[in-house]
Design an enzyme around this catalytic site. Structure first.
Site, PDB file in Angstrom:
ATOM      1  N   THR A  92      34.844  49.229  38.050  1.00 49.66           N
ATOM      2  CA  THR A  92      35.108  50.517  37.442  1.00 49.66           C
ATOM      3  C   THR A  92      33.825  51.339  37.438  1.00 49.66           C
ATOM      4  O   THR A  92      33.857  52.549  37.554  1.00 49.66           O
ATOM      5  CB  THR A  92      35.613  50.301  35.987  1.00 49.66           C
TER       6      THR A  92
ATOM      7  N   ASN B  29      37.467  40.532  43.047  1.00 48.82           N
ATOM      8  CA  ASN B  29      37.335  41.254  41.769  1.00 48.82           C
ATOM      9  C   ASN B  29      35.932  41.306  41.238  1.00 48.82           C
ATOM     10  O   ASN B  29      35.645  42.053  40.301  1.00 48.82           O
ATOM     11  CB  ASN B  29      38.324  40.667  40.760  1.00 48.82           C
TER      12      ASN B  29
ATOM     13  N   THR C 233      47.284  46.811  38.963  1.00 51.80           N
ATOM     14  CA  THR C 233      48.393  47.706  38.573  1.00 51.80           C
ATOM     15  C   THR C 233      49.555  47.545  39.532  1.00 51.80           C
ATOM     16  O   THR C 233      49.385  47.380  40.710  1.00 51.80           O
ATOM     17  CB  THR C 233      47.944  49.181  38.651  1.00 51.80           C
TER      18      THR C 233
ATOM     19  N   GLU D 277      46.128  39.019  44.901  1.00 50.56           N
ATOM     20  CA  GLU D 277      44.788  39.014  45.490  1.00 50.56           C
ATOM     21  C   GLU D 277      44.317  37.578  45.755  1.00 50.56           C
ATOM     22  O   GLU D 277      44.314  36.746  44.847  1.00 50.56           O
ATOM     23  CB  GLU D 277      43.810  39.748  44.575  1.00 50.56           C
TER      24      GLU D 277
END
Lengths: 212, 220
Positions: B220, B215, B1, B88
């Site tokens: 989540t 990642n 984001t 990243e």
């Protein structure tokens, strides 16, 4: 230690590659322009660590507001809320930002959380709730840690300052996986008057914006 | 984001401010990419206090309006580039410059297509001056152009011109990429797709093993 030193204990500031033009870079980020204050603090929202995770930017007067938002159909609750607020009003007074939870894919409960946070802040600042805009970033699917956020608001408001430190602490507080904070301000002469534009941003992963 | 907050003390009407901000977003944040994932939360909010005491700007096309737009573009571009720079796992920023298109929008689309190409990003990480992947990413951008007009440079090393691959110093080209990675600097890819007036910029970063590592753990 000054807040700016404390803040740099967390992450350094990014080198900002400004294009050439009729402007000078000035310190201060979002607080460089007249009328703006900012603050950042740790409110207990982050899953790990105590890096600041709550930021607030305020304006002393009703400021003309504008926004650009993700076109992702699964838009987060704060995005839906801000689009509505900007539809209903051409001005705003404050922007509250949390890191840690994105409040996305959180359904009606997530939207209710945004409403409660904007109402709580607007009461503290004596603004109309629609004058408060909200941004969130962090884990998708998780509701914000609302109790911790609401409990932190009085302290966050007390920390507001128009200094460089205020801008810097807010820029650190909005980061997630960022390795650097991102903040810049410039000054230029427009129509014979010195004006300033400042900004802060965050972002390191899940980056392919298509905002409208 | 990505999130952005912009503040100014310029005095501007609501309608002009909202148009100006969208134009600047299109020239900056909407031209960056790290992984091709458009977030649920991307948002830029911009507030104008008017407390500088400047005359109220009520037209995009006035000289004051154009000057304020240029300042707004600069601030947003500076912030947008810092996001791509901090992608990243990134070791360098990639700046893609496209000229010769028929419009700014078309040039921007080709530039972002190249900046988004995982194969181009991986080649930069591998310090491989892989002009073929750059040509391929320009070709699938969805913008028609004459491939015999395609010109590609890496920094100031010409790799392709008139649609023809050129002999070039591979070691020097690879060294250009290596040096940028060592200082977390900027790799510039210049592409011309014709003789049109349109030019555009996009920014990205190289694709490293660390992107997957970061990642695979951030869940989540």
């Amino acid at each position: 230690a000054s807040p700016i030193v404390e803040m740099s204990n967390y992450i350094p500031a990014a080198p900002i590659l400004l294009p050439e033009g009729p402007w000078q870079q000035v310190p201060g980020g979002v607080t460089a322009a007249n009328g703006f204050k900012a603050a950042g603090m740790y409110g207990g929202l982050r899953a790990v660590g105590e890096k600041p995770d709550l930021a607030l930017v305020t304006c002393d007067v009703d400021a003309m507001s504008a926004g650009a938002f993700t076109t992702n159909v699964v838009a987060a609750a704060p995005v839906l809320y801000c689009k509505e607020a900007l539809d209903n009003s051409t001005t705003a007074r404050a922007i509250l930002i949390n890191a840690g939870q994105a409040n996305a894919a959180t359904g009606d409960a997530g939207y209710q959380d945004v409403i409660e946070c904007s109402h709580a802040l607007s009461e503290l600042l004596q603004f109309n709730p629609e004058q408060v805009l909200i941004e969130s970033t962090g884990v998708i699917g998780k509701r914000i840690k609302k109790e911790a956020l609401l409990k932190s608001l009085p302290n966050l408001v007390n920390l507001l300052s128009s200094t460089v430190e205020g801008a810097y602490s807010a820029a650190v507080a909005i980061t997630t996986t960022d390795l650097v904070s991102k903040s810049v301000a410039i000054e230029s002469e427009v129509g014979g008057t010195r004006i300033r534009i400042g900004g802060m941003a965050k972002g390191s992963g899940m980056i392919h914006p298509n905002m409208a | 984001t990505m999130l952005g907050v912009i503040t100014t003390d310029a005095s501007v009407t609501s309608d002009v401010w909202r148009k100006m901000v969208q134009v600047a977003v299109n020239r900056s944040f909407n031209q960056i990419t790290v992984d091709g994932d458009t977030s649920t939360n991307d948002c830029v909010l911009a507030l104008a206090s008017g407390l500088s005491g400047s005359n109220k700007i009520s037209s995009l096309n006035s000289s004051e309006g154009e000057h304020l737009q240029a300042c707004l573009d600069a601030v947003m571009r500076g912030l947008a580039k810092s996001i791509a720079w901090d992608g990243e796992g990134a070791t360098c920023l990639i700046e893609v410059r496209v000229t010769g298109a028929s419009s700014e929008a078309e040039a921007a689309k080709v530039a972002r297509s190249v900046a988004s190409s995982s194969l181009t990003k991986a080649a930069v990480y591998g310090r491989d001056p892989n002009w073929g992947r750059i040509a391929c990413a320009a070709g699938y951008a969805g913008i028609p152009f004459n491939p015999n007009k395609l010109k590609i440079s890496l920094g100031d090393i010409l790799l392709m011109e008139g649609g023809q691959p050129l002999p070039f110093d591979r070691a020097a080209a690879s060294d250009y990429l290596k040096k940028a990675g060592e200082i977390h600097g900027t790799v510039v890819i210049q592409i011309s797709i014709g003789d049109g007036p349109g030019s555009g910029l996009a920014w990205g970063c190289d694709l490293s093993y660390d992107y997957v590592k970061i990642n695979a753990e951030y869940t989540t």
